[in-house]
Design an enzyme around this catalytic site. Structure first.
Site, mmCIF file in Angstrom:
data_model
loop_
_atom_site.group_PDB
_atom_site.id
_atom_site.type_symbol
_atom_site.label_atom_id
_atom_site.label_comp_id
_atom_site.label_asym_id
_atom_site.label_seq_id
_atom_site.Cartn_x
_atom_site.Cartn_y
_atom_site.Cartn_z
ATOM 1 N N TYR A 142 52.392 20.030 -2.768
ATOM 2 C CA TYR A 142 53.353 21.069 -2.298
ATOM 3 C C TYR A 142 53.976 21.628 -3.746
ATOM 4 C CZ TYR A 142 56.707 23.955 0.054
ATOM 5 O OH TYR A 142 57.466 24.905 0.591
ATOM 6 N N ASP A 237 55.170 19.176 -11.813
ATOM 7 C CA ASP A 237 56.263 19.434 -10.677
ATOM 8 C C ASP A 237 56.848 18.253 -10.240
ATOM 9 O OD1 ASP A 237 57.560 20.236 -8.524
ATOM 10 O OD2 ASP A 237 56.145 21.254 -7.519
ATOM 11 N N LYS A 265 65.573 20.114 -5.927
ATOM 12 C CA LYS A 265 66.234 19.095 -5.335
ATOM 13 C C LYS A 265 67.472 18.385 -6.137
ATOM 14 C CE LYS A 265 62.660 18.956 -2.170
ATOM 15 N NZ LYS A 265 61.258 19.467 -2.324
HETATM 16 C C1 LIG Z 1 60.375 20.781 -2.228
HETATM 17 C C2 LIG Z 1 59.446 21.058 -3.153
HETATM 18 C C3 LIG Z 1 59.191 22.178 -4.038
HETATM 19 C C4 LIG Z 1 59.993 23.483 -3.634
HETATM 20 O O1 LIG Z 1 61.253 23.499 -3.819
HETATM 21 P P1 LIG Z 1 62.003 24.467 -2.774
HETATM 22 O O2 LIG Z 1 63.464 23.936 -3.385
HETATM 23 O O3 LIG Z 1 61.903 23.861 -1.201
HETATM 24 O O4 LIG Z 1 61.843 25.787 -3.022
HETATM 25 C C5 LIG Z 1 58.154 22.345 -4.925
HETATM 26 N N1 LIG Z 1 57.646 21.205 -5.598
HETATM 27 C C6 LIG Z 1 57.743 20.125 -4.862
HETATM 28 C C7 LIG Z 1 56.957 18.962 -5.415
HETATM 29 C C8 LIG Z 1 58.864 19.934 -3.879
HETATM 30 O O5 LIG Z 1 58.826 18.576 -3.321
#
Ligand SMILES: *Cc1c(COP(=O)(O)O)cnc(C)c1O
Length: 426
Positions: A142, A237, A265
């Site tokens: 994701y 990411d 986060k």
């Molecule tokens: C949560 C998440 C995102 C998206 O971040 P948001 O602040 O919710 O837009 C992108 N990449 C990873 C790996 C994530 O866990």
């Protein structure tokens, strides 16, 4: 009717599903989401005064536990000077220097407001820098909800059983190619078939949105080599793993240097913050220096920066916190494995450091295909039994269990006791 149930009834009338982000709804586990009133340390309290041991931690940011006094004071101090100026501030420079100091692969960084925004921008930079269009992502990873990344995108979509989102024009997803996690041949094949067209490979170096799936030995190294061979960028990411699997995240843990990294986060300590950065040469493509446009009215917001900086400094000055949370993660995983053996259950305990997962499948989970074999109905029963006993897990089979420095051994023992009891019932 509980207060949470009453509020939820009102919520669904005015908000889609009663929530502002789908995984908060209890759609896949049944029942009513708990409306949270306050949180402290590893505990969270709902509007009905039920107290839970929380394993979500705002989906990662609360690595020190909720309502940390130092962070709270830093925010209070910043608030005194005004909420936002829409102009340059020194605190943004402090944040940038801190990130560049902490993460060796990052020489220049741009702050944004969410992980989604960080990924969306990093991809644009990769395309602008390489002058190529195609992006390789992995099934089950994701990367936020921007159009191009909503292809086989893990947790939220897996939980709802929607393979891909509606409303994404074919054109937007056309340049997104998907490979299989932990399967380097699937990446090689895409490179061979699209030789001069791959701008970047983006990956969660530890996949934490299809359960928690760790990279096989050499998998990330081979990705690095393929990207170099084809002049494509490697984007890590690290929205979940950044500042969690160590100060320098998964890239430090596995000793791989990506070209670009995205954060979210944890970097904001609970405030809406994201960031992307990497090599100077690449980041110099970003406006106003370069030709890749990216902007944000509230980016680098002083209140958000004060929270994020305070947390990063605490982590930097107290590196033993990582030993602590990793040991607690290990304690939980060991305990869960013992309980599975006791109940003769074939389920999988996965994870690394402070990220763990219990996947309800007998298959060893290495990718999206194997993660999908999980029995989500069984998870739903387990989730509800745990909730009844005061253990607040993410309401989805495919989310991580987030350990914080505020979780005590006693809380973990209580959690394991609840798990043992839950498996006697379900
Ligand atoms: C949560 C998440 C995102 C998206 O971040 P948001 O602040 O919710 O837009 C992108 N990449 C990873 C790996 C994530 O866990």
């Amino acid at each position: 009717m509980s207060k949470s149930e009453r509020i939820f009834k009102e919520a669904v009338e005015v908000m889609p599903g009663g929530v502002n982000s789908p995984v908060r709804a209890f759609a896949s586990v049944g029942g009513t989401p708990r409306f949270i009133k306050s949180a402290n340390g590893a505990k969270i309290v709902d509007v009905d005064e039920n107290e839970y041991i929380d394993y979500i931690g705002s989906w990662g940011p609360m690595i020190l536990g909720h309502n940390n006094i130092e962070i709270k004071n830093a925010v209070k101090e910043a608030v005194e000077n005004g909420l936002s100026f829409g102009a340059a501030t020194q605190i943004e420079v402090e944040m940038a220097k801190l990130i560049c100091d902490i993460v060796p692969s990052i020489e220049m960084v741009r702050m944004v407001n969410s992980g989604t925004e960080a990924v969306m921008s990093a991809i644009r930079v990769a395309r602008g820098y390489t002058k190529k269009d195609k992006i390789i992502k992995f099934e089950g990873c994701y990367h936020g909800h921007c159009d191009a990344m909503l292809v086989k995108a893990g947790s939220g979509l897996m939980t709802d059983g929607i393979p891909d989102s509606a409303g994404v024009p074919k054109g937007c997803a056309m340049d997104t190619l998907t490979a299989k996690y932990n399967n380097i041949d699937s990446v090689k094949e895409l490179f061979e078939n699209n030789k001069d067209n791959i701008a970047a490979v983006i990956i969660e170096p530890v996949a934490a949105n299809m359960g928690v799936v760790t990279p096989k030995e050499n998998f990330l190294k081979q990705l690095r080599e393929l990207c170099d061979k084809y002049n494509s960028l490697l984007i890590f990411d690290e929205v979940i793993t950044g500042f969690r699997l160590g100060l320098d995240g998964a890239q430090g843990l596995y000793s791989i240097t990506p070209d670009l990294t995205t954060f979210g986060k944890i970097v904001g300590a609970g405030m809406p913050v994201g960031a992307y950065g990497g090599k100077k040469e690449i980041m110099k493509c970003v406006s106003p220096v370069g030709s890749v446009y990216q902007a944000g009215t509230l980016s680098g917001n002083p209140i958000a920066m004060s929270a994020g900086i305070c947390q990063l400094r605490i982590l930097l000055e107290n590196k033993h916190i990582y030993d602590n949370i990793n040991a607690k993660g290990e304690m939980l995983r060991k305990g869960m494995k013992e309980i599975l053996i006791k109940h003769s259950l074939p389920y999988q305990v996965t994870g690394v450091g402070s990220l763990s997962c219990l996947l309800f499948t007998e298959k060893s989970v290495i990718d999206y295909e194997t993660a999908k074999t999980s029995d989500t109905k069984m998870f739903a029963k387990y989730f509800n039994e745990m909730l009844k006993q005061g253990i607040y897990l993410a309401p989805s089979q495919f989310e991580a269990i987030f350990m914080s420095n505020a979780h005590t051994d006693e809380m973990i023992e209580k959690t394991l006791y609840a798990m043992d009891k839950a498996f006697n019932i379900i």
